[in-house]
Design a protein around this motif. Structure first.
Motif, PDB file in Angstrom:
ATOM      1  N   SER A  43      83.712  76.557  44.574  1.00  0.00           N
ATOM      2  CA  SER A  43      83.061  76.529  45.886  1.00  0.00           C
ATOM      3  C   SER A  43      81.585  76.218  45.673  1.00  0.00           C
ATOM      4  O   SER A  43      81.079  76.294  44.545  1.00  0.00           O
ATOM      5  N   SER A  44      80.885  75.898  46.740  1.00  0.00           N
ATOM      6  CA  SER A  44      79.457  75.625  46.610  1.00  0.00           C
ATOM      7  C   SER A  44      78.711  76.873  46.130  1.00  0.00           C
ATOM      8  O   SER A  44      77.766  76.771  45.346  1.00  0.00           O
ATOM      9  N   GLY A  45      79.154  78.034  46.555  1.00  0.00           N
ATOM     10  CA  GLY A  45      78.523  79.277  46.104  1.00  0.00           C
ATOM     11  C   GLY A  45      78.735  79.538  44.625  1.00  0.00           C
ATOM     12  O   GLY A  45      77.809  79.943  43.909  1.00  0.00           O
ATOM     13  N   ALA A  49      75.904  79.482  41.632  1.00  0.00           N
ATOM     14  CA  ALA A  49      75.750  80.578  40.666  1.00  0.00           C
ATOM     15  C   ALA A  49      75.772  80.052  39.233  1.00  0.00           C
ATOM     16  O   ALA A  49      75.039  80.547  38.375  1.00  0.00           O
ATOM     17  N   LEU A  50      76.578  79.042  38.978  1.00  0.00           N
ATOM     18  CA  LEU A  50      76.667  78.456  37.640  1.00  0.00           C
ATOM     19  C   LEU A  50      75.327  77.886  37.188  1.00  0.00           C
ATOM     20  O   LEU A  50      74.952  78.021  36.024  1.00  0.00           O
ATOM     21  N   ARG A  55      72.877  78.929  47.255  1.00  0.00           N
ATOM     22  CA  ARG A  55      73.855  77.963  47.759  1.00  0.00           C
ATOM     23  C   ARG A  55      73.187  76.796  48.486  1.00  0.00           C
ATOM     24  O   ARG A  55      73.572  75.640  48.310  1.00  0.00           O
ATOM     25  N   VAL A  56      72.178  77.074  49.303  1.00  0.00           N
ATOM     26  CA  VAL A  56      71.500  76.019  50.053  1.00  0.00           C
ATOM     27  C   VAL A  56      70.830  75.026  49.103  1.00  0.00           C
ATOM     28  O   VAL A  56      70.927  73.808  49.287  1.00  0.00           O
ATOM     29  N   SER A  57      70.183  75.519  48.059  1.00  0.00           N
ATOM     30  CA  SER A  57      69.541  74.629  47.080  1.00  0.00           C
ATOM     31  C   SER A  57      70.576  73.745  46.394  1.00  0.00           C
ATOM     32  O   SER A  57      70.337  72.558  46.162  1.00  0.00           O
ATOM     33  N   PHE A  58      71.736  74.328  46.075  1.00  0.00           N
ATOM     34  CA  PHE A  58      72.802  73.544  45.458  1.00  0.00           C
ATOM     35  C   PHE A  58      73.274  72.442  46.402  1.00  0.00           C
ATOM     36  O   PHE A  58      73.387  71.282  46.010  1.00  0.00           O
TER      37      PHE A  58
END
Length: 84
Positions: A43-45, A49-50, A55-58
């Protein structure tokens, strides 16, 4: 608990792609997270985290890798529009 993955690469590789070692390793981590997100394995979250960002920055960084946030087929999109 956090796990660590070690990837061996030639010492000359960062220089060959015009990056410092730190830049190359950071970009590689981002590329892996984005690709796993694109393949719908993360997921984007989880991808955020990885790489250690929110999440928004990703999500905002996806455009740098030419990956869409929303990846719907024409059929899925038409179905969503009909149900809106």
């Amino acid at each position: 608990m956090s796990l660590k993955m070690i990837i061996n690469y030639p010492e000359t590789l960062p220089d060959a792609v015009g990056k410092t070692r730190e830049q190359f390793e950071e970009e590689s981590k981002w590329a892996m997270a984005v690709k796993l997100y694109e393949l719908k394995r993360l997921s984007s979250g989880m991808a955020a985290a990885l790489v250690g960002v929110d999440r928004v920055s990703f999500i905002l960084k996806l455009k740098d890798y030419e990956v869409s946030l929303i990846d719907l087929s024409e059929e899925e999109l038409l179905s969503d529009l009909e149900n809106a």
